[in-house]
Each structure stands twice: as C-alpha cells, then as structure tokens.
Write an enzyme that holds these catalytic residues in place. Structure first.
Site, PDB file in Angstrom:
ATOM      1  N   GLU A 169       1.031  -1.101   0.162  1.00  0.00           N
ATOM      2  CA  GLU A 169      -0.018   0.023   0.244  1.00  0.00           C
ATOM      3  C   GLU A 169       1.238   1.216   0.013  1.00  0.00           C
ATOM      4  OE1 GLU A 169      -3.351   0.219  -0.342  1.00  0.00           O
ATOM      5  OE2 GLU A 169      -2.333   1.960  -0.866  1.00  0.00           O
ATOM      6  N   LYS A 224       8.488  -1.508  -1.944  1.00  0.00           N
ATOM      7  CA  LYS A 224       7.667  -0.659  -0.883  1.00  0.00           C
ATOM      8  C   LYS A 224       8.946  -0.102  -0.027  1.00  0.00           C
ATOM      9  CE  LYS A 224       4.743   0.467   2.115  1.00  0.00           C
ATOM     10  NZ  LYS A 224       3.743   1.511   2.025  1.00  0.00           N
ATOM     11  N   CYS A 280       5.520   4.156   9.369  1.00  0.00           N
ATOM     12  CA  CYS A 280       6.157   3.539   8.123  1.00  0.00           C
ATOM     13  C   CYS A 280       7.778   3.971   7.930  1.00  0.00           C
ATOM     14  CB  CYS A 280       5.591   3.641   6.847  1.00  0.00           C
ATOM     15  SG  CYS A 280       3.966   2.945   6.614  1.00  0.00           S
TER      16      CYS A 280
HETATM   17  C1  UDX Z   1       4.346   7.401   3.963  1.00  0.00           C
HETATM   18  C2  UDX Z   1       4.229   7.381   2.631  1.00  0.00           C
HETATM   19  O1  UDX Z   1       4.138   8.557   2.060  1.00  0.00           O
HETATM   20  C3  UDX Z   1       3.358   6.339   1.862  1.00  0.00           C
HETATM   21  O2  UDX Z   1       3.502   6.384   0.604  1.00  0.00           O
HETATM   22  C4  UDX Z   1       3.402   4.937   2.670  1.00  0.00           C
HETATM   23  O3  UDX Z   1       2.424   4.045   2.343  1.00  0.00           O
HETATM   24  C5  UDX Z   1       3.465   5.058   4.246  1.00  0.00           C
HETATM   25  O4  UDX Z   1       4.293   5.935   4.617  1.00  0.00           O
HETATM   26  P1  UDX Z   1       2.480   8.599   5.683  1.00  0.00           P
HETATM   27  O5  UDX Z   1       3.473   8.310   6.939  1.00  0.00           O
HETATM   28  O6  UDX Z   1       1.129   8.150   5.926  1.00  0.00           O
HETATM   29  O7  UDX Z   1       2.921   7.890   4.296  1.00  0.00           O
HETATM   30  O8  UDX Z   1       2.595  10.040   5.418  1.00  0.00           O
HETATM   31  P2  UDX Z   1       3.503  11.127   4.865  1.00  0.00           P
HETATM   32  O9  UDX Z   1       2.588  12.156   3.984  1.00  0.00           O
HETATM   33  O10 UDX Z   1       4.706  10.314   3.805  1.00  0.00           O
HETATM   34  O11 UDX Z   1       4.578  11.999   5.986  1.00  0.00           O
HETATM   35  C6  UDX Z   1       5.362  11.214   6.584  1.00  0.00           C
HETATM   36  C7  UDX Z   1       6.029  12.091   7.720  1.00  0.00           C
HETATM   37  O12 UDX Z   1       6.719  13.260   6.963  1.00  0.00           O
HETATM   38  C8  UDX Z   1       5.077  13.411   8.362  1.00  0.00           C
HETATM   39  O13 UDX Z   1       5.514  13.208   9.633  1.00  0.00           O
HETATM   40  C9  UDX Z   1       5.197  14.542   7.471  1.00  0.00           C
HETATM   41  O14 UDX Z   1       4.783  15.690   8.255  1.00  0.00           O
HETATM   42  C10 UDX Z   1       6.640  14.351   7.182  1.00  0.00           C
HETATM   43  N1  UDX Z   1       6.793  15.331   5.928  1.00  0.00           N
HETATM   44  C11 UDX Z   1       6.337  14.876   4.828  1.00  0.00           C
HETATM   45  C12 UDX Z   1       7.755  16.515   6.003  1.00  0.00           C
HETATM   46  O15 UDX Z   1       8.116  16.772   7.214  1.00  0.00           O
HETATM   47  N2  UDX Z   1       7.949  17.073   4.852  1.00  0.00           N
HETATM   48  C13 UDX Z   1       7.288  16.842   3.497  1.00  0.00           C
HETATM   49  O16 UDX Z   1       7.683  17.439   2.640  1.00  0.00           O
HETATM   50  C14 UDX Z   1       6.485  15.471   3.487  1.00  0.00           C
END
Ligand code: UDX
Ligand code: ADP
Length: 476
Positions: A169, A224, A280
C-alpha cells in the site's frame, strides 16, 4: 474440491482493520459493488467502532472516509470479528496487520516484529478452503512472502491451495482516500500470473491498467521499503538544509522553491518540519538497514542509518532551541504544544515528532498544554507510557518525563493563558489562522512562538510583542 483459479472474485477478506486495512477495503467495496468485502480484526472495540452509527466515531479519521463507509457498509462492506468463517469462503485474503519494530531479542530495534503476520498466516492455513490468494498488504521485510508461503505450504490438507501475492500500500495518511481512488501506481508482485491478474482485475475497476506494475515477489517487497526510504531521505535532506539556513540567513522556503523547480528534483516532499513521523518511515528504514547488515553491506546500511539519525537529531534540536530561547530552563514554564498527530488530517500519533519533543520538554520540567483537534488524551497518555517499553533502545526513562506535567486542552485559547511559549508541531489548518493579537494578551512576557511547520503568518505576529522562531529562517 479446489476452487477454479479462473473463478470470478466474489468475496474478499482483510485481516486487520487499521489505518491501512480499513480505508483500503472501504474504497475497494465502494468501487466494486459486486464484491463482498469483509474487514476482520481480533480487537472487538475496533470492530464495534467501525460499525458505529455515529460516523464521527470511526477508529480512523481520514477526509472522505466516513462518506464511503456510509455508502457501502451493510451492503457489500462489513466489519467483523468472525475471522475463521470469513476466511473460509473468501477468494482473496489481504493481510493488513501491524508489523512494528521488534523491541527485544534478535534484531531488536531494527527488524520488524512478524508475530502478528505469522499468526495470520497460520490462521489462513487452518480456516481456508479450496484455493485462496493471500495478499501481503502490510509493509514487510523483504522475503516475508517466503515465510508466509512456507506456513501455508505446511498445511497437510490436500484440498487447499494458496498463491501468495505482494501488493504493498502506498497511501499516505491524511490523503488516504484520494491516494486509493487515484494512485500513482498499483504494485502487484507474485509468481503465479493467474493470481496476479485476479488481483489486478479488482483494481482495474477504477484504475487504468497502465498504472498497474507487475513484478516478482521480492521486487515488490523491496520497492515498498525503498520508496519509503527515498521519501524519508528527502525529508532528512531538506531538514539538514533548514539548519544551514538558520545559521546563514538563507530562507528554507525560498531554497525549497528554487531547488524544487528543477523537474529532476521536483517540488513535492521537500517541506522542512520537526522531522518525519508515522508508522512507516522509521520502521522501513530500520528494516532496510537490518537487511543490508545481514548481507554484509555495511556502507549501504550506514548510508540509510544517517537518514534516521538526522531525523532524531532534528527533533532534538527543536527542543534544544526552545530551552535555549527560554533562558536555559523550562522548570514551571507553561508551553503550548500545537498538534500531536504526526501530520495534519490524521488522528495517528505513531512515531510523531511531538512525542520526542514533548518528552524532552517534560524532562526539563515544563508544564505542557497539549492541543490537537483529533487526538484524544488517552492516546497521548498511551504514547508517553510506551516510553518505558521502548527505553531499551532510546535511553528514555519514564521517571525523567515526570519532571514536568502535561494536560490535553480542548479550547486552544485557554491553553495560552500565562503560557511562556507555543510550538507548532502539526500543520493543522486551524493553526494558520489563530488570532495572535488576542493570544499575545494571554501569554506571559517575554512570549515565544516556535513554528516548525512554516504556517504562522509572520506579518500578523510581528505586529504583536510575541517573539517568533521559524524553522529554516535565519537572522537577516
Ligand atoms: C508514508 C508514504 O508517503 C506512503 O506512501 C506509505 O504508504 C506510508 O508512509 P505517511 O507516513 O502516512 O505515508 O505520511 P507522509 O505524508 O509520507 O508523511 C510522513 C512524515 O513526513 C510526516 O511526519 C510528515 O509531516 C513528514 N513530511 C512529509 C515532512 O516533514 N515534509 C514533507 O515535505 C513531507
Ligand atoms: P496499519 O497502520 O498497518 O493498518 P494498525 O495497527 O492500524 O496498522 O492496524 C492493524 C490491525 O491489525 C489492528 O487493529 C490489530 O488489532 C489487527 N490484528 C493484529 N493481529 C491480528 C490477527 N491475528 N487477527 C486479526 N486482526 C489482527
């Protein structure tokens, strides 16, 4: 009798009704009205919440989720604790259970704890009938499919057969429904082409076949892990640049715009912040590091380890900045924490930077007033209690955080009364439109706002007597 491999899929089960299983199955049910979709979990409370008549009580908060559940629940989407019966007549069983990092024993602190996935595989081996396609949905270490195959293959009942498929996913929390409805790609790895196509058939109901990538099992599992490692690496990279900006007088938002305009780099996922959280990134990086070490790839392991280390360093540096600006001591000082979820639009707090940063402030004796529109007080308490269990690799002890105190505040403005500082940790929309003039009158002087998400309007705050610290923005 063994079911025909070419049989039309009429029933799908998913073991695990969490952040991945719940939304994914809801979207499949919504897009495939002729397929019966049953989401299973051992946690009765969770299933009860998914079946609740109050749609605001669903266990997962995701924009757009409740509308989909409302449309399909009771028609072709069901949530149940009756695991064995439902496995028995399912054509496909998705495994979507939790796979956290091991906290003890071999691989502690790095490898994934596969006890839940193993238990599920054993349960499928026992309860299934005929031919069953078993789909790995949870993020898993490379070659877990082999473990699942071995467990399923050890079933002595010759009337049963299985194909194992990896279909990771890629949804991000907060935009899960959008990501599921319109994904960049769907990845299906496996050995049996018929089973791969049967899983692809489900997605083809709403996703163009061109977006469906077929690979072998191991490529799918490794893709992944590495997709998440690449994304996490971008965040550590931009956060490292933010620290340089603060020293040099450069502005991280201008630098992000400038580098992101190069189409080879791209403008997504380069927003500096308090550090990445979520269930993740860290887990997958640690998995990758464990895998590299196992195969003797020390330099590769160290390379990915630096992404994790930079993230921890970044979280700790935020709390150090707060302590330094507040005269080196937080004893008895009131600090408002704006946001506890690991990102906006989710109620998930797993690995949230707010946990580490709050813990550091509690050790310094701070009195925290924690606000989050979607996270409950019980959930915050559970995260702080977990610290004890994790202490074997984080060197944190619960007694230390008892130097300070915390409480959850529901009315934001109440939290600011006599507060010395506020730290914006989650980019919830409502934090970008706070009435800073009103707040400045409530806070004790000198008052500070630390904006780790670049959402506070500098022009408005500069009209008040609040001191503003912004991530990645140095002195002019
Ligand atoms: C992530 C992956 O994006 C997704 O494809 C995978 O399936 C699961 O892990 P998720 O952890 O739900 O998803 O959120 P994501 O939007 O990736 O953000 C992860 C972390 O990075 C958050 O704490 C977010 O605040 C941080 N982040 C993200 C930043 O600090 N800056 C950014 O530009 C993007
Ligand atoms: P994710 O973010 O990967 O979806 P969650 O922790 O949100 O992870 O959800 C995993 C769910 O799997 C939990 O609700 C847990 O109760 C459930 N689960 C774990 N093991 C089993 C099992 N053997 N049978 C059924 N459900 C299980």
């Amino acid at each position: 009798m063994i079911k025909s491999l070419k049989k039309r899929i009429t029933k799908i089960s998913c073991i695990g009704a969490g952040y991945v299983g719940g939304p994914t199955m809801a979207v499949i049910a919504d897009q495939c009205p002729h397929i019966k979709v049953v989401v299973l979990d051992i946690n009765e409370q969770r299933i009860k919440a998914w079946n609740s008549d109050n749609y605001d009580k669903l266990p997962v908060f995701e924009p757009g989720l409740k509308e989909i559940v409302l449309r399909s629940r009771g028609k072709n989407l069901f949530f149940s604790t009756e695991i064995n019966n439902n496995i028995a007549d399912s054509d496909i069983v998705f495994l979507s259970v939790n796979t956290p990092t091991k906290l003890s024993g071999v691989g502690s602190g790095h490898a994934s704890d596969l006890r839940w996935i193993e238990k599920c595989a054993r349960q499928v081996a026992l309860a299934s009938s005929g031919h069953t396609i078993v789909v790995e949905k949870s993020t898993l270490p490379v070659r877990t499919a082999q473990t699942i195959k071995t467990i399923l293959g050890s079933s002595s009942n010759k009337k049963k057969s299985f194909s194992v498929i990896s279909n990771p996913e890629f949804l991000a929390e907060g935009s899960a429904i959008k990501d599921l409805q319109n994904p960049d790609r769907v990845l299906i790895g496996g050995e049996d082409p018929v089973s791969i196509e049967q899983v692809a058939d489900i997605y083809r109901h709403w996703i163009d076949d061109k977006k469906i990538i077929r690979t072998n099992l191991w490529s799918s599992e490794l893709s992944k892990l590495t997709a998440n490692a690449f994304l996490a690496q971008r965040i550590s990279s931009i956060n490292s640049v933010a620290a340089i900006c603060e020293e040099t007088g450069a502005n991280i938002n201008e630098v992000s715009l400038a580098i992101g305009s190069d189409t080879r780099i791209g403008n997504k996922f380069i927003k500096s912040g308090p550090g990445f959280g979520g269930s993740c990134f860290k887990k997958d990086l640690l998995n990758l590091i464990y895998l590299c070490k196992y195969f003797g790839l020390k330099e590769v392991a160290n390379y990915w380890l630096s992404v994790v280390s930079l993230n921890s360093w970044n979280q700790n540096r935020i709390s150090e900045i707060v302590v330094n600006k507040l005269f080196g001591t937080l004893a008895e000082k009131k600090i408002v924490i704006l946001g506890f979820a690991f990102k906006a639009n989710t109620n998930d707090t797993r690995e949230s930077s707010a946990i580490t940063i709050s813990k550091n402030l509690l050790i310094e004796g701070a009195k925290l007033k924690i606000h989050d529109p979607k996270v409950s007080s019980d959930q915050i308490k559970a995260e702080f209690n977990l610290i004890d269990n994790k202490s074997n690799y984080q060197n944190i002890y619960k007694e230390d955080i008892n130097n300070g105190s915390w409480e959850k505040i529901d009315n934001i403005y109440d939290a600011f009364i006599d507060a010395d500082a506020a730290i914006v940790l989650t980019e919830w929309e409502e934090y970008s439109s706070l009435d800073w003039e009103k707040i400045s009158k409530l806070m004790r002087k000198p008052s500070w706002v630390f904006d780790t998400r670049s959402i506070v309007n500098n022009n408005i705050i500069s009209k008040t007597d609040i001191n503003l610290w912004r991530i990645g923005i140095g002195p002019n």
